[in-house]
Design a protein around this motif. Sequence first.
Motif, short mmCIF file in Angstrom:
data_model
loop_
_atom_site.label_atom_id
_atom_site.label_comp_id
_atom_site.label_asym_id
_atom_site.label_seq_id
_atom_site.Cartn_x
_atom_site.Cartn_y
_atom_site.Cartn_z
N THR A 1 0.85 -1.20 0.00
CA THR A 1 0.00 0.00 0.00
C THR A 1 0.88 1.25 0.00
O THR A 1 1.99 1.23 0.53
N GLN B 1 -1.63 9.23 0.51
CA GLN B 1 -2.74 8.47 1.07
C GLN B 1 -4.04 9.25 0.92
O GLN B 1 -4.09 10.44 1.25
N ASP B 2 -5.05 8.56 0.42
CA ASP B 2 -6.36 9.18 0.20
C ASP B 2 -6.24 10.43 -0.68
O ASP B 2 -6.93 11.44 -0.47
N GLY B 3 -5.30 10.37 -1.62
CA GLY B 3 -5.13 11.49 -2.54
C GLY B 3 -4.43 12.69 -1.97
O GLY B 3 -4.31 13.73 -2.63
N ARG B 4 -3.93 12.59 -0.75
CA ARG B 4 -3.27 13.72 -0.09
C ARG B 4 -1.75 13.48 -0.05
O ARG B 4 -1.29 12.34 0.07
N GLU C 1 -2.15 17.28 -5.86
CA GLU C 1 -3.23 16.36 -5.47
C GLU C 1 -4.28 16.23 -6.57
O GLU C 1 -4.81 15.13 -6.81
N LYS D 1 -5.39 12.71 -8.53
CA LYS D 1 -6.77 12.23 -8.60
C LYS D 1 -7.17 11.88 -10.03
O LYS D 1 -7.95 10.97 -10.26
N PRO E 1 -4.64 7.77 -11.19
CA PRO E 1 -4.25 6.97 -10.03
C PRO E 1 -2.90 6.30 -10.17
O PRO E 1 -2.22 6.03 -9.18
N VAL F 1 -0.06 7.96 -8.47
CA VAL F 1 0.09 7.79 -7.02
C VAL F 1 1.18 6.77 -6.73
O VAL F 1 2.08 7.00 -5.93
N ASP G 1 4.83 7.57 -5.08
CA ASP G 1 5.12 6.92 -3.81
C ASP G 1 6.39 6.09 -3.88
O ASP G 1 7.27 6.19 -3.02
#
Length: 282
Positions: A27, A32-35, A75, A79, A82, A85, A89
């Motif tokens: 993960t 996280q959660d788009g932030r 951000e 969104k 994806p 992300v 990361d």
Amino acid sequence: VAGSPPSGARGDVWKDVRAFYELRTFTPRWVQDGRVEGAISALRVLKQAPEHGLAAADYGEPDLSRLLSDKKAAEDALKKDPAKVAQLDVRMTAALLALGRDVAVGRAGPASIDARWKLRREPPDFAGTLGATTESGEEAGAIDTWLDRVRPRHPEYAALQKALAELVAQGGQDVGADERARRLALNLERWRWLPDDLGARHVLVNVPAFYMGVAEQGRPVVEMKVVVGTRETKTPLFGATMETVVFSPYWNVPDSIAEGETAPAAARDPRFLARNQIEILR
């Protein structure tokens, strides 16, 4: 992963990256959660590279800084895509682990500089310690202090860091300042090759300071000035286990020194040999 991997695609770093995400069941950590608050916290760590004599640019910091300079825009972009992300990361994780490894055990293998040098510091658990970090700067396990937890523990390393910070704070851009910064960085690298524990009893020679210290149980018991080599006949740099000690050893003058230094000096000064307690044996 988008972009070039920090510090090159080193196998040891990418093994750490995989171990990091295995601990997290794959993960994201920094987004996280788009932030992107986590990514911004991680970016602060990359900016600490100069404190260890390293260049933040080697870990992709300038590009990541540009990417995260506008938090809302970053951000919004994540969104819409994806896949970005995961890219961001993993890229941030690789940069952190590359920097952490360089701070902990060095960028260059010591044997590449001198075959007598061996890497003797046991690498920390990079993936585990980074995975256990938190966002809060007030907690012992905060991301902001992660490099301090993996760096060499010697007070000499911290002293070199302090000297480097003072030099940077002065803002000196002249050649002398740059040269001193380079030397500080080189010596930070050398400390990364040494084990955290030098042993209950050890001898440490500081060549440029003409100094030798003997420590027992963490306390100095002997300190003295020592003779070191010249630029042409350099004192070798190495770390090893001492097996014997000889006090007042009998020293035979090497032929090269006898021919190049001792004989000419004796020819100029008849008392040179006696004054220096040099005997001629057949």
